[in-house]
Design a protein around this motif. Structure first.
Motif: not given
Length: 309
Positions: A106-124
């Motif tokens: 039913p559920r999955f926890v991906p290996s993120d464990y990081s700062a918020d990567y969602r708004a980071v500029t591509p290539g940085t």
């Protein structure tokens, strides 16, 4: 109520901490841990199996879909603590995700464990981009997922990260000494990951921060702990550091397969000091009271001084 949690990457540093935290969890859950390993005969896997009769070992290669599905049979939630670059964060996790869906997990926890990567500029930030790429795959899958975002691991401050120069009594910063920086220890990250794994109503993202500091506050903390003044020093802009990281990456192509070469450490600080990766929905109290380890605690342990100094 019995919950079976499969931990992928269970023999790694964070994975082992997650397994131990699952076994320590004493609420109204009967937790069973299935540790996934590519080799069940490895010493690390055998040590995990010896921790408790509630730990079982499952062996499967990530390119063997049928074996993965078999390993995932009867599992309630998959917690990924896999660490690596594209071949792991994207390829191996995608194989694990596909097997979880086919096994009816039913559920999955991906290996993120990081700062918020969602708004980071591509290539940085390479590692953040790999997480963002896999997140899109997770969101398209027929499974409920929760990511744990915890900022940077606090031990970065006393390890290979270039921010604190202890011998020069200096704390470096890029752009602004007052940019908020999120840090959480690996043990605290494991603690919240266990609560997420056992929470069927967990949202898509859970943000926590064991401590939120600035370069200026870190220098002040070090001054108080040592009785000697630590100063802040401007080391350029986040853009300057990003350019340095790009050059470093070009000059060390062999490191592109390494999870955390020197230039990746630079990229992490680019994301943090630019403010792009700052956490904006920290919910430390979501799972009740917890004695979070602070940056001061970690620095004091490193220096061998009392944290209350």
């Amino acid at each position: 109520m019995t919950t079976t949690v499969l931990v992928a990457g269970a023999t790694g540093d964070l994975g082992t901490r997650i397994v131990r935290a699952l076994l320590d969890h004493d609420h109204d859950h009967d937790v069973r841990v299935r540790a996934l390993s590519r080799s069940g005969s490895s010493p690390a896997a055998e040590r995990l199996g010896a921790l408790s009769d509630r730990v079982s070992l499952a062996t499967a290669a990530y390119d063997d879909h049928r074996a993965l599905v078999t390993a995932l049979a009867g599992v309630d939630v998959v917690v990924s603590a896999l660490s690596g670059t594209r071949s792991v964060i994207v390829d191996a996790q995608t194989a694990l995700l596909r097997a979880a869906v086919d096994a009816g997990v039913p559920r999955f926890v991906p290996s993120d464990y990081s700062a918020d990567y969602r708004a980071v500029t591509p290539g940085t930030n390479r590692n953040f981009e790999l997480r963002r790429e896999f997140a899109a795959t997770v969101d398209a899958a027929a499974i409920r997922a929760t990511s744990v975002l915890n900022g940077a691991f606090t031990d970065m401050l006393t390890g290979q990260a270039p921010m604190i120069l202890f011998d020069r009594r200096t704390v470096l910063y890029w752009s602004s000494p007052d940019q908020v920086l999120d840090f959480t220890t690996k043990d605290d990250t494991a603690w919240v990951t266990v609560r997420v794994a056992l929470d069927p109503d967990a949202p898509r993202v859970v943000e926590v921060a064991g401590d939120r500091v600035t370069a200026r506050s870190v220098a002040d903390t070090l001054s108080r702990l040592t009785g000697t003044r630590f100063r802040t020093q401007w080391a350029g802009t986040a853009g300057t550091l990003s350019a340095m990281a790009r050059v470093g990456r070009r000059l060390s192509k062999a490191d592109d397969a390494e999870p955390f070469p020197a230039w990746q450490g630079m990229q992490y600080f680019v994301s943090m000091f630019s403010g792009e990766a700052e956490l904006h929905h920290v919910a430390n109290d979501r799972y009740g009271p917890h004695d979070w380890t602070t940056v001061r605690d970690v620095l004091a342990a490193h220096l061998g001084t009392p944290a209350h100094a």
